[in-house]
Design an enzyme around this catalytic site. Structure first.
Site, PDB file in Angstrom:
ATOM      1  CB  SER A  85      18.260 -12.407  42.601  1.00 21.95           C
ATOM      2  OG  SER A  85      17.589 -12.825  43.761  1.00 21.95           O
ATOM      3  CG  HIS A 235      13.674  -9.767  43.151  1.00 21.54           C
ATOM      4  ND1 HIS A 235      14.802  -9.122  43.629  1.00 21.54           N
ATOM      5  CD2 HIS A 235      14.014 -11.076  43.030  1.00 21.54           C
ATOM      6  CE1 HIS A 235      15.773 -10.013  43.794  1.00 21.54           C
ATOM      7  NE2 HIS A 235      15.325 -11.193  43.441  1.00 21.54           N
TER       8      HIS A 235
END
Length: 255
Positions: A85, A235
């Site tokens: 990320s 994610h």
């Protein structure tokens, strides 16, 4: 000021960069596993996160230089670099600026494109916690739950709680700076940011961060990129399916 790190094992250096609001501890289990394969695993806390220093300046340029300074201090001249990320964006910018220092690049569930701010509910929940009232951990989570319905996300954020002093909890991260500079997180790479080394982009099959339609843009920056997908993972793919994530990354590192 040097970044805080936890180092596991000995051998070829592998640096791991956590995501926004995360910390090195998030990667400890996987880090220990890679250490058993003969890697010297450096789990870093990026500035304004974990046990690293707080600073008013917060953008990818300074975070890249933090990592470069860390490598210089530790005499790390050639590294494998993994980022998730926001940490993946740091890793991309780092590899583009210092390609000679990176021989393997692994990017977890993020692309080089611009991402509009999307952490509003999380920041609202964090800002709603009033530490002046000396809440306990349960009360902090109760406050967060009014804004953040996902249990896993709340537990992830709760990992950054610590006892600042007896009876006084606080977050380790620098919430004030995040409130002021949240738009920095979504910054895109520029067209001239290119890394031609071996690169793995690994995404969660249930995540919307890296789409099939992003592949051409990724290849424009990383012409030797290969792509892997962890099915049924979002994610936080490395936490949702750590075994498959470990397997795919380990194969790439060995090649």
């Amino acid at each position: 000021m040097e970044l805080y790190s936890k180092i596991e094992g000995a051998g070829e250096p592998l640096l791991i960069l956590h995501g926004f609001l995360g910390m090195s501890d998030n990667w400890k289990t996987l880090g220990v596993q890679w250490a058993t394969l003969g890697y010297e695993v450096h789990l870093l806390d990026l500035r304004n996160h974990g046990r690293s220093f707080h600073a008013s300046e917060f953008n990818y340029d300074v975070m890249v230089e933090d990592v470069a300074q860390y490598c210089a201090n530790k005499n790390l001249n050639s590294i494998a670099l993994l980022g998730h990320s926001m940490g993946g964006k740091v890793a991309m910018f780092f590899a583009a600026k210092y390609p000679q220092r990176v021989h393997k690049l692994i990017i977890a569930d993020i692309g080089p494109k611009y991402y509009k701010p999307h952490h509003q509910d999380i920041l609202a929940g964090l800002n709603a916690v009033n530490f002046e009232n000396q809440p306990d951990r349960g009360e902090v989570e109760e406050q967060l739950s009014k804004y953040i319905t996902d249990f896993g996300t709340r537990q992830f954020l709760m990992k950054s709680l610590y006892w600042k002093q007896p009876g006084q909890l606080a977050f380790r991260f620098n919430l004030k700076v995040f409130n002021e500079q949240i738009e920095q997180i979504g910054k895109a790479l520029s067209p001239t940011d290119i890394f031609e080394g071996a690169t793995l982009f690994i995404r969660g099959g249930a995540s919307r961060y890296v789409l099939d339609s992003d592949f051409d843009d990724i290849r424009a920056h990383f012409p030797n990129a290969i792509f892997e997908t962890i099915p049924n993972a979002g994610h936080w793919l490395h936490a949702e399916n750590p075994a498959l994530f470990y397997e795919k990354v380990s194969l790439f590192l060995k090649d």
